[in-house]
Design an enzyme around this catalytic site. Structure first.
Site, PDB file in Angstrom:
ATOM      1  N   HIS A 114       0.810  -1.224   0.000  1.00 28.93           N
ATOM      2  CA  HIS A 114       0.000   0.000   0.000  1.00 28.93           C
ATOM      3  C   HIS A 114       0.849   1.283   0.000  1.00 28.93           C
ATOM      4  O   HIS A 114       1.718   1.442   0.845  1.00 28.93           O
ATOM      5  CB  HIS A 114      -0.887  -0.026   1.253  1.00 28.93           C
ATOM      6  CG  HIS A 114      -2.031   0.919   1.226  1.00 28.93           C
ATOM      7  ND1 HIS A 114      -2.720   1.257   2.351  1.00 28.93           N
ATOM      8  CD2 HIS A 114      -2.618   1.607   0.216  1.00 28.93           C
ATOM      9  CE1 HIS A 114      -3.680   2.109   2.051  1.00 28.93           C
ATOM     10  NE2 HIS A 114      -3.635   2.336   0.754  1.00 28.93           N
ATOM     11  N   GLU A 153       0.489  -0.682  -4.846  1.00 30.51           N
ATOM     12  CA  GLU A 153      -0.521   0.356  -5.078  1.00 30.51           C
ATOM     13  C   GLU A 153       0.088   1.723  -4.800  1.00 30.51           C
ATOM     14  O   GLU A 153       0.832   1.893  -3.825  1.00 30.51           O
ATOM     15  CB  GLU A 153      -1.721   0.124  -4.134  1.00 30.51           C
ATOM     16  CG  GLU A 153      -2.888   1.063  -4.375  1.00 30.51           C
ATOM     17  CD  GLU A 153      -3.011   2.253  -3.424  1.00 30.51           C
ATOM     18  OE1 GLU A 153      -4.005   2.969  -3.517  1.00 30.51           O
ATOM     19  OE2 GLU A 153      -2.086   2.469  -2.590  1.00 30.51           O
ATOM     20  N   ASP A 158      -1.049   6.213  -5.334  1.00 28.05           N
ATOM     21  CA  ASP A 158      -2.128   7.163  -5.612  1.00 28.05           C
ATOM     22  C   ASP A 158      -1.634   8.219  -6.595  1.00 28.05           C
ATOM     23  O   ASP A 158      -0.504   8.705  -6.460  1.00 28.05           O
ATOM     24  CB  ASP A 158      -2.553   7.864  -4.308  1.00 28.05           C
ATOM     25  CG  ASP A 158      -2.947   6.862  -3.249  1.00 28.05           C
ATOM     26  OD1 ASP A 158      -3.959   6.179  -3.442  1.00 28.05           O
ATOM     27  OD2 ASP A 158      -2.215   6.742  -2.235  1.00 28.05           O
ATOM     28  N   HIS A 206      -1.118  11.175  -2.042  1.00 31.76           N
ATOM     29  CA  HIS A 206      -2.403  10.711  -1.514  1.00 31.76           C
ATOM     30  C   HIS A 206      -3.393  11.827  -1.218  1.00 31.76           C
ATOM     31  O   HIS A 206      -4.522  11.837  -1.694  1.00 31.76           O
ATOM     32  CB  HIS A 206      -2.189   9.879  -0.242  1.00 31.76           C
ATOM     33  CG  HIS A 206      -3.470   9.338   0.305  1.00 31.76           C
ATOM     34  ND1 HIS A 206      -4.244  10.029   1.214  1.00 31.76           N
ATOM     35  CD2 HIS A 206      -4.145   8.199   0.046  1.00 31.76           C
ATOM     36  CE1 HIS A 206      -5.328   9.329   1.484  1.00 31.76           C
ATOM     37  NE2 HIS A 206      -5.290   8.210   0.801  1.00 31.76           N
ATOM     38  N   GLU A 245      -4.178   4.099  -8.335  1.00 26.89           N
ATOM     39  CA  GLU A 245      -5.455   4.626  -7.856  1.00 26.89           C
ATOM     40  C   GLU A 245      -5.588   6.061  -8.337  1.00 26.89           C
ATOM     41  O   GLU A 245      -4.765   6.918  -7.992  1.00 26.89           O
ATOM     42  CB  GLU A 245      -5.539   4.571  -6.320  1.00 26.89           C
ATOM     43  CG  GLU A 245      -6.922   5.061  -5.887  1.00 26.89           C
ATOM     44  CD  GLU A 245      -7.088   5.230  -4.390  1.00 26.89           C
ATOM     45  OE1 GLU A 245      -6.339   4.631  -3.594  1.00 26.89           O
ATOM     46  OE2 GLU A 245      -8.002   6.003  -4.026  1.00 26.89           O
TER      47      GLU A 245
HETATM   48  O1  G3P Z   1      -6.457   1.588  -3.177  1.00 31.13           O
HETATM   49  C1  G3P Z   1      -6.656   1.146  -1.871  1.00 31.13           C
HETATM   50  C2  G3P Z   1      -6.532   2.267  -0.891  1.00 31.13           C
HETATM   51  O2  G3P Z   1      -5.353   2.960  -1.161  1.00 31.13           O
HETATM   52  C3  G3P Z   1      -7.691   3.220  -0.922  1.00 31.13           C
HETATM   53  O3  G3P Z   1      -7.643   4.194   0.067  1.00 31.13           O
HETATM   54  O4  G3P Z   1      -7.140   6.359   1.053  1.00 31.13           O
HETATM   55  O5  G3P Z   1      -5.400   4.589   1.074  1.00 31.13           O
HETATM   56  O6  G3P Z   1      -5.996   5.722  -1.061  1.00 31.13           O
HETATM   57  P1  G3P Z   1      -6.499   5.264   0.289  1.00 31.13           P
HETATM   58 MG    MG Z   2      -4.782   4.526  -2.425  1.00 29.46          MG
END
Ligand code: G3P
Ligand code: MG
Length: 241
Positions: A11, A38, A40, A52, A104
């Site tokens: 993450h 993953e 952002d 993020h 994302e």
């Molecule tokens: O993509 C999974 C997760 O990253 C979604 O929430 O707020 O961590 O971007 P966030």
């Molecule tokens: Mg995310």
């Protein structure tokens, strides 16, 4: 005994170990052997930046709203351990198809620019079966699909819809990504009954990881990929197929 399959999606790079969404965080995820990573992405001042929040204060020494700042200003900031906010292209260069990448889409208008970059990267040799684009912003997913980018799509979810994961089926996505705050057996079974994969985010504690496996989810987003990799089978050379 056969270990259960539970896909590890690291993450924001590997945010449990390094400043989130930085190149060192992505390198750490690779070093730990995460099969999927993953990050952002926002579209700001004509550039795709890996970040993020909508504001700069939490993770940088800058101030204000990300989207109101110039790319030059953003690149002048310290995003942790002296690193710059990376671009999506820099992250892709570091990963270089060694792991699956889940992009994302954040903000309101990243889809077209991400589509353009991914189309070029796939033409240049990136394995499209190692790319998954997700968002809470479903019109952005529809826009990506309209642009005919040959990647998988995932619908993010924070809450419990009245009709389960029907919304994701209607979007024709590959996977649905609920928060651990709202995942339950109904959502897991409902997703599977519709042919959807289910990847749960916010799964850092070992007890939560075990619980997700017991519920039969397909994968988890975690800042600590080693906690999943040590205990659960990943499948060799994972692809979003
Ligand atoms: O993509 C999974 C997760 O990253 C979604 O929430 O707020 O961590 O971007 P966030
Ligand atoms: Mg995310």
């Amino acid at each position: 005994m056969q270990k259960p399959d539970l896909l590890c999606i690291s993450h924001r790079g590997a945010m449990g170990h390094a400043p989130e969404n930085t190149l060192s965080s992505v390198r750490k995820a690779l070093e730990l052997g995460a099969p999927c990573i993953e990050i952002d992405v926002h579209h700001v001042d004509g550039h795709l930046v890996v970040f993020h929040d909508i504001r700069l204060e939490r993770t940088t020494n800058g101030t204000g709203y990300l989207r109101e700042r110039s790319f030059e200003y953003l690149r002048s900031l310290d995003a942790g351990d002296g690193q710059q906010i990376p671009t999506l292209e820099e992250v892709c260069d570091v990963i270089d198809s060694q792991a699956c990448l889940n992009i994302e889409l954040k903000g309101m208008d990243a889809a077209a620019a991400v589509a353009e970059l991914l189309t070029r990267l796939i033409r240049e040799g990136w394995d499209n079966e190692k790319l998954l684009v997700s968002s809470f912003n479903y019109p952005e997913l529809l826009e990506m699909r309209r642009l005919h980018v040959d990647v998988k799509f995932g619908a993010l979810l924070h809450g419990i819809p009245v009709d389960g994961t029907k919304f994701a089926e209607d979007l024709h996505v590959y996977s649905v990504h609920p928060s651990i705050d709202f995942v339950n057996q109904f959502i897991v079974d409902d997703a599977h009954s519709r042919g959807l994969k289910i990847f749960v985010y916010g799964v850092d504690h070992p007890e939560d990881i075990a619980k997700m496996q017991e519920m039969g989810v397909d994968g988890v987003f975690t800042g600590f990929p080693e906690r999943v990799l040590e205990n659960y089978a990943q499948g060799d050379k994972f692809k979003w197929t």
